[in-house]
Design a protein around this motif. Structure first.
Motif, mmCIF file in Angstrom:
data_model
loop_
_atom_site.group_PDB
_atom_site.id
_atom_site.type_symbol
_atom_site.label_atom_id
_atom_site.label_comp_id
_atom_site.label_asym_id
_atom_site.label_seq_id
_atom_site.Cartn_x
_atom_site.Cartn_y
_atom_site.Cartn_z
ATOM 1 N N GLY A 131 0.825 -1.211 0.000
ATOM 2 C CA GLY A 131 0.000 0.000 0.000
ATOM 3 C C GLY A 131 0.855 1.255 0.000
ATOM 4 N N GLN A 132 1.867 1.266 0.859
ATOM 5 C CA GLN A 132 2.738 2.441 0.915
ATOM 6 C C GLN A 132 3.503 2.638 -0.386
ATOM 7 O OE1 GLN A 132 4.819 1.624 4.777
ATOM 8 N NE2 GLN A 132 4.239 3.753 5.144
ATOM 9 N N THR A 133 3.890 1.517 -0.982
ATOM 10 C CA THR A 133 4.623 1.604 -2.248
ATOM 11 C C THR A 133 3.712 2.135 -3.351
ATOM 12 O OG1 THR A 133 6.029 -0.222 -1.565
ATOM 13 C CG2 THR A 133 5.953 0.262 -3.915
ATOM 14 N N ALA A 134 2.486 1.644 -3.392
ATOM 15 C CA ALA A 134 1.532 2.112 -4.402
ATOM 16 C C ALA A 134 1.253 3.604 -4.221
ATOM 17 C CB ALA A 134 0.234 1.313 -4.298
ATOM 18 N N HIS A 135 1.078 4.027 -2.971
ATOM 19 C CA HIS A 135 0.803 5.431 -2.667
ATOM 20 C C HIS A 135 1.994 6.295 -3.073
ATOM 21 C CE1 HIS A 135 -0.164 8.984 -0.169
ATOM 22 N NE2 HIS A 135 -1.402 8.512 -0.077
ATOM 23 N N ALA A 136 3.200 5.858 -2.690
ATOM 24 C CA ALA A 136 4.403 6.625 -3.015
ATOM 25 C C ALA A 136 4.591 6.722 -4.524
ATOM 26 C CB ALA A 136 5.626 5.964 -2.381
ATOM 27 N N GLY A 137 4.391 5.610 -5.217
ATOM 28 C CA GLY A 137 4.627 5.612 -6.658
ATOM 29 C C GLY A 137 3.617 6.455 -7.406
ATOM 30 N N MET A 138 2.381 6.381 -6.986
ATOM 31 C CA MET A 138 1.326 7.088 -7.708
ATOM 32 C C MET A 138 1.278 8.565 -7.327
ATOM 33 S SD MET A 138 -0.362 5.658 -9.900
ATOM 34 C CE MET A 138 -1.644 6.068 -11.004
ATOM 35 N N ILE A 139 1.506 8.868 -6.074
ATOM 36 C CA ILE A 139 1.301 10.247 -5.594
ATOM 37 C C ILE A 139 2.635 10.991 -5.443
ATOM 38 C CG2 ILE A 139 0.364 11.627 -3.696
ATOM 39 C CD1 ILE A 139 -1.799 9.469 -3.375
ATOM 40 N N THR A 140 3.554 10.457 -4.624
ATOM 41 C CA THR A 140 4.803 11.193 -4.393
ATOM 42 C C THR A 140 5.645 11.263 -5.663
ATOM 43 O OG1 THR A 140 4.802 10.240 -2.170
ATOM 44 C CG2 THR A 140 6.800 11.382 -2.854
ATOM 45 N N VAL A 141 5.836 10.124 -6.311
ATOM 46 C CA VAL A 141 6.720 10.089 -7.475
ATOM 47 C C VAL A 141 5.940 10.387 -8.759
ATOM 48 C CG1 VAL A 141 8.308 8.663 -8.820
ATOM 49 C CG2 VAL A 141 8.278 8.478 -6.325
ATOM 50 N N GLY A 142 4.783 9.739 -8.924
ATOM 51 C CA GLY A 142 4.021 9.890 -10.164
ATOM 52 C C GLY A 142 3.254 11.199 -10.251
ATOM 53 N N LEU A 162 -3.215 -1.967 -6.326
ATOM 54 C CA LEU A 162 -3.498 -0.846 -5.426
ATOM 55 C C LEU A 162 -3.175 0.491 -6.091
ATOM 56 C CD1 LEU A 162 -2.145 -2.328 -2.074
ATOM 57 C CD2 LEU A 162 -4.545 -1.778 -2.599
ATOM 58 N N ALA A 163 -2.047 0.563 -6.782
ATOM 59 C CA ALA A 163 -1.659 1.832 -7.415
ATOM 60 C C ALA A 163 -2.697 2.240 -8.459
ATOM 61 C CB ALA A 163 -0.272 1.698 -8.047
ATOM 62 N N GLY A 164 -3.194 1.268 -9.215
ATOM 63 C CA GLY A 164 -4.212 1.599 -10.208
ATOM 64 C C GLY A 164 -5.495 2.111 -9.561
ATOM 65 N N GLN A 165 -5.899 1.500 -8.463
ATOM 66 C CA GLN A 165 -7.107 1.970 -7.777
ATOM 67 C C GLN A 165 -6.910 3.374 -7.204
ATOM 68 O OE1 GLN A 165 -9.209 -1.380 -5.440
ATOM 69 N NE2 GLN A 165 -7.189 -2.254 -5.878
ATOM 70 N N ILE A 166 -5.703 3.662 -6.720
ATOM 71 C CA ILE A 166 -5.417 5.018 -6.238
ATOM 72 C C ILE A 166 -5.514 6.007 -7.395
ATOM 73 C CG2 ILE A 166 -3.597 6.509 -5.296
ATOM 74 C CD1 ILE A 166 -2.666 4.060 -3.631
ATOM 75 N N GLY A 167 -4.997 5.608 -8.550
ATOM 76 C CA GLY A 167 -5.119 6.461 -9.733
ATOM 77 C C GLY A 167 -6.577 6.757 -10.062
ATOM 78 N N LYS A 168 -7.417 5.732 -9.981
ATOM 79 C CA LYS A 168 -8.847 5.927 -10.246
ATOM 80 C C LYS A 168 -9.473 6.878 -9.216
ATOM 81 C CE LYS A 168 -11.091 4.708 -12.884
ATOM 82 N NZ LYS A 168 -11.306 5.451 -14.162
ATOM 83 N N ILE A 169 -9.149 6.675 -7.938
ATOM 84 C CA ILE A 169 -9.694 7.559 -6.893
ATOM 85 C C ILE A 169 -9.339 9.011 -7.192
ATOM 86 C CG2 ILE A 169 -9.437 8.231 -4.451
ATOM 87 C CD1 ILE A 169 -9.118 5.220 -3.807
ATOM 88 N N LEU A 170 -8.129 9.233 -7.711
ATOM 89 C CA LEU A 170 -7.670 10.600 -7.962
ATOM 90 C C LEU A 170 -8.066 11.116 -9.344
ATOM 91 C CD1 LEU A 170 -4.251 10.373 -6.124
ATOM 92 C CD2 LEU A 170 -6.389 11.400 -5.329
ATOM 93 N N GLY A 171 -8.913 10.351 -10.049
ATOM 94 C CA GLY A 171 -9.512 10.896 -11.269
ATOM 95 C C GLY A 171 -8.782 10.593 -12.558
ATOM 96 N N TYR A 218 3.779 6.071 -16.721
ATOM 97 C CA TYR A 218 3.939 4.627 -16.853
ATOM 98 C C TYR A 218 4.495 4.124 -15.531
ATOM 99 C CZ TYR A 218 5.908 0.070 -17.858
ATOM 100 O OH TYR A 218 6.222 -1.265 -17.772
ATOM 101 N N PHE A 219 3.741 3.275 -14.857
ATOM 102 C CA PHE A 219 4.144 2.750 -13.553
ATOM 103 C C PHE A 219 4.862 1.428 -13.797
ATOM 104 C CE2 PHE A 219 4.025 1.156 -9.324
ATOM 105 C CZ PHE A 219 3.627 2.154 -8.449
#
Lengths: 339, 339
Positions: A131-142, A162-171, A218-219
């Protein structure tokens, strides 16, 4: 007595079952400052392959031959010789592939987990390293923004899903990549806009068709042919969070390589790409866990779990991860029959 | 009549003298909205090689065969059919390899230059594209901090020499890389802490010895063997601003390459590298030019200049840039004998 999985031989390339041995050893006694843990759940993650090399990178040391493998475990404290830790409490930490462990209460990364609100397995999934990795990759880095397009490799794995779902949550619009129609169906069921099967013929064409306007992110979870199909679809200034490399863990410390640079580096320059390797624990935002917890509570993120029964089956499950097994999501080994 | 340099043949690999032709054509008449420019100084930059391919990258178009080459020029306005532009004023813009040009006053990037405080050539150097690129690479992308170590490739070139000096101003230790003892001496005279000759045997060892504590930034100007020697010396989380690739401009649009990725990508992941391509104009900080002007005024940055006399010699000088000519710093072609 207890069982543990130790490294018998250093894998050449992808790990094989004969590289591991399950042994019986006495349950250890905790020394002053230590706690005795009864393992409940062991996490299996691709990154563990790295530690099986003698020198994973530069000067760092891998798991010694004959020693238990490294791995995140959710455990119950059954005895404590450390202040502030009591029997019955639950902790998560990289305490290894073993049924019991006596570890220092100051082991880096060791943390207490509250019982009750979520399944204990979430400490190794949505609310743990993946979860932390997905969050970091999608939000902090991506730095994903609403309206952007994300290409998610390894979309059926723990971090990718998880990273893909975070991307969806953020639009964002999120196009997943996974191996085979079953995995792709599971990915689409999580809310991804599409999922492309990298094992299908014409994979690169199908991916390009699913990304008609080019993509901002690209993740990177896999490397190889998937990377080669994705990079040309990126927009100028796109971001490439580099989380991991299922196809490259087994490569050894080859350096940048004698002739590996030109094409990629030219593309980095001309497309203004930002390619950044990261480790979730280092770069996750301070609010990452709280945010993941609230999304999980609201049912906005889900993590598929594959449960492996019994520590004796852990080596085969780990080997299968590198051989394209059909399992999806988070692989968990049940260490205690009563959880 | 006036002279201009046109593209006669598309270069295969590095440019050759026969790829260019110098022709005589009539001085153009400005149309409504246009200004007529008399060129004073033409800038020669490695990036110009890109525009000589038919399709430099993806869908973009290169210079048509028979057309004048693209290039930044400082010019004097000698006639104006555009509001707000008057004869005698000085402008800088990518108006091409020619002695006179009639261009729209709204040409993207065209800007007026004040006479007086600094030499007009600075508009093509410290206070132009190279300065902005150095500022963007070192500050916006590289995020250099006092006490850090920077490895600067192409240290005797326009961008590299300026970027290294900016690193010094901001308190970093800067190790340059250049070709040959004369260039290295020139680089050290600019205040670099050291300069390593990439043409010397044992170059990689010498570079490693000059970076005993590993480095936080590798500034990429060249590619190839220099990159391979520098990347292993980087610290976890290091930044790699990718400015350009003297050794790769001639490569053509090869894509990421079939087998080019593994080693580099593995290193990106394990070292948490941030590799980012950039173009100075896009990412330079809003205060970049003002800051460069103040440093230049205080004598804290210097840019060596090599002047090529006469536009007829421009092709040979450009070809020499890719053949490792001995020239250092900014290459400028004097277009008007009276400047």
């Amino acid at each position: 007595m207890m069982r543990q999985v130790v490294l018998k031989a250093r894998p050449q390339g992808n790990p094989r079952i004969g590289d591991f041995a399950v042994e019986e050893v006495p349950i250890p006694e905790p020394k002053p400052g230590e706690i005795l843990l009864r393992g409940l759940w062991l996490s299996l993650d691709p990154y563990m392959r790295l530690g099986l090399d003698e020198k994973p990178m530069g000067g760092s040391n891998g798991v010694p031959l004959g020693a238990p493998l490294i791995g995140g475990v959710v455990s119950e404290i059954i005895a404590s010789k450390a202040d502030g830790f009591s029997p019955g409490e639950i902790v998560e930490g990289r305490t290894g592939w073993r049924e019991y462990a006596a570890v220092s209460a100051t082991l880096p990364g060791l943390r207490k987990i509250k019982r009750g609100k979520f399944s204990l397995t979430t400490a190794l999934g949505s609310l743990g390293m993946p979860g932390q990795t997905a969050h970091a990759g999608m939000i902090t880095v991506g730095r994903v923004k609403a309206g952007e397009t994300v290409i998610m490799s390894g979309a059926s794995g723990a971090v990718g899903s998880l990273a893909g779902q975070i991307g969806k949550i953020l639009g964002a619009r999120v196009v997943g990549i996974a191996g085979g129609p079953e995995k792709c169906a599971a990915v689409e069921a999580l809310g991804f806009d599409a999922c492309i099967d990298y094992k299908a013929p014409d994979f690169a064409k199908a991916l390009a068709a699913a990304v008609p306007e080019s993509a901002e992110i690209y993740f990177e979870n896999v490397g190889g042919a998937v990377t080669r199909a994705a990079l040309p679809l990126l927009k100028y200034g796109a971001r490439v969070p580099v989380c991991g490399f299922m196809s490259l863990y087994a490569l050894g410390d080859v350096g940048p390589g004698p002739d590996h640079l030109p094409g990629l580096m030219r593309m980095i320059m001309l497309k203004g790409l930002e390619i950044r390797g990261f480790s979730g624990a280092f770069v996750a935002a301070p609010n990452a866990l709280a945010e993941l917890e609230s999304w999980l509570g609201e049912g906005r993120i889900k993590l598929l779990e594959t449960v492996i029964e019994d520590i004796a089956n852990a080596p085969a499950a780990f080997v299968g991860m590198f051989a394209g097994s059909a399992d999806t999501g988070k692989r968990l080994v049940r260490l205690a029959a009563d959880v």
